[in-house]
Design a protein around this motif. Structure first.
Motif, short mmCIF file in Angstrom:
data_model
loop_
_atom_site.label_atom_id
_atom_site.label_comp_id
_atom_site.label_asym_id
_atom_site.label_seq_id
_atom_site.Cartn_x
_atom_site.Cartn_y
_atom_site.Cartn_z
N TYR A 78 0.82 -1.21 0.00
CA TYR A 78 0.00 0.00 0.00
C TYR A 78 0.85 1.26 0.00
CZ TYR A 78 -3.94 -3.05 1.14
OH TYR A 78 -4.91 -4.02 1.11
N ALA A 79 1.96 1.24 0.71
CA ALA A 79 2.83 2.41 0.77
C ALA A 79 3.42 2.71 -0.60
CB ALA A 79 3.94 2.20 1.79
N ALA A 80 3.88 1.67 -1.28
CA ALA A 80 4.45 1.87 -2.61
C ALA A 80 3.39 2.40 -3.58
CB ALA A 80 5.04 0.56 -3.13
N PHE A 81 2.17 1.92 -3.46
CA PHE A 81 1.10 2.38 -4.34
C PHE A 81 0.78 3.86 -4.10
CE2 PHE A 81 -3.43 3.00 -5.30
CZ PHE A 81 -3.43 2.64 -6.65
N SER A 82 0.63 4.23 -2.81
CA SER A 82 0.30 5.61 -2.48
C SER A 82 1.42 6.57 -2.86
CB SER A 82 0.00 5.72 -0.98
OG SER A 82 -0.27 7.04 -0.61
N ILE A 130 2.18 11.12 3.45
CA ILE A 130 1.18 11.70 4.36
C ILE A 130 -0.17 11.02 4.17
CG2 ILE A 130 -0.11 13.80 4.88
CD1 ILE A 130 2.47 15.36 4.20
N ILE A 131 -0.55 10.80 2.91
CA ILE A 131 -1.82 10.11 2.63
C ILE A 131 -1.79 8.70 3.18
CG2 ILE A 131 -3.25 9.19 0.77
CD1 ILE A 131 -2.44 11.64 -0.88
N TYR A 132 -0.65 8.01 3.05
CA TYR A 132 -0.54 6.63 3.53
C TYR A 132 -0.72 6.54 5.04
CZ TYR A 132 1.70 2.24 4.84
OH TYR A 132 1.98 1.02 5.39
N TYR A 133 -0.14 7.50 5.78
CA TYR A 133 -0.24 7.45 7.24
C TYR A 133 -1.54 8.06 7.76
CZ TYR A 133 4.58 5.88 7.76
OH TYR A 133 5.72 5.15 7.72
N ALA A 134 -2.10 9.04 7.04
CA ALA A 134 -3.29 9.73 7.54
C ALA A 134 -4.59 9.04 7.15
CB ALA A 134 -3.31 11.17 7.03
N VAL A 138 -8.26 8.81 9.22
CA VAL A 138 -9.44 9.49 8.69
C VAL A 138 -10.60 8.51 8.52
CG1 VAL A 138 -10.34 10.76 6.71
CG2 VAL A 138 -8.07 11.28 7.58
N VAL A 139 -10.32 7.35 7.98
CA VAL A 139 -11.37 6.34 7.78
C VAL A 139 -11.91 5.85 9.12
CG1 VAL A 139 -11.84 4.04 6.87
CG2 VAL A 139 -10.47 5.64 5.55
N ALA A 140 -11.02 5.65 10.10
CA ALA A 140 -11.47 5.20 11.42
C ALA A 140 -12.35 6.26 12.08
CB ALA A 140 -10.25 4.89 12.31
N GLY A 141 -11.98 7.53 11.96
CA GLY A 141 -12.82 8.59 12.53
C GLY A 141 -14.18 8.67 11.85
#
Length: 202
Positions: A78-82, A130-134, A138-141
């Motif tokens: 996922y990190a490589a994709f983002s 930033i998108i990968y970690y955030a 965001v989805v959990a919230g």
């Protein structure tokens, strides 16, 4: 061949004539996968040689994607994709500049030697990180907010039921086990009154 030898041969043979993992079928699959990988490698090398100045810019600009692919231990990457998507967005304007103005090594090295190019390409990769970690937070919230709204709605339904039917519906779940226990005790009472009960009466 004796009967015992035939029985041993049948026991060793796989049931239903199934092939073993290391049989010809597995070798064919491995060979086909290896052929596809070799074909893709040849195509990439051919395209790289055809557009070598573009590959120079892409190789320098897409280094954060390579690092993300190596660092990411998940199978899905996922990190490589983002990071790769955002990094490519940062590299694409300079590739277009190379294609529209002058597709040569001099122009490619000029783009690579410009600090602003590095800043734009790597800043886009940082946005991918930033998108990968955030994104999980965001989805959990969002899911937590949805659950809270659903709980509030169910509590409103519960209040409406209480006002319409009274408090007895809230106590129904607690009184049913007690009533069942009283019924069982009443039924068990006459059965347990054996000789000891008669002696007590006498």
């Amino acid at each position: 061949m004796s009967d015992k030898a035939k029985a041993k041969a049948k026991a060793k043979a796989p049931p239903g004539g199934a092939r073993r993992p290391g049989g010809p079928g597995g070798k064919d699959k491995k060979q086909s996968r290896g052929g596809w990988k070799l074909l893709m490698l040849i195509l990439v090398l051919g395209l790289g040689l055809a557009v070598l100045p573009t590959m120079v810019v892409a190789a320098v600009g897409m280094l954060p994607t390579l690092v993300a692919y190596i660092v990411d231990g998940r199978r899905e990457k996922y990190a490589a994709f983002s990071v790769g998507c955002m990094n490519f967005c940062g590299v694409l304007p300079f590739m277009l500049q190379l294609w529209t103005q002058e597709h040569s090594f001099a122009m490619a090295w000029r783009i690579v030697g410009d600090p602003i190019s590095w800043m734009v390409m790597y800043a886009a990769a940082a946005v991918g990180w930033i998108i990968y970690y955030a994104a999980p937070h965001v989805v959990a919230g969002y899911l937590r907010l949805q659950l809270d709204r659903r709980i509030q709605k169910l509590r409103g339904y519960q209040k409406d039921l209480v006002t319409e039917w009274g408090d007895s519906i809230t106590r129904g779940a607690g009184t049913e086990p007690a009533l069942e226990g009283e019924k069982q005790a009443a039924l068990a009472g006459p059965e347990e009154s054996g000789p000891e009960g008669e002696q007590a009466k006498s």
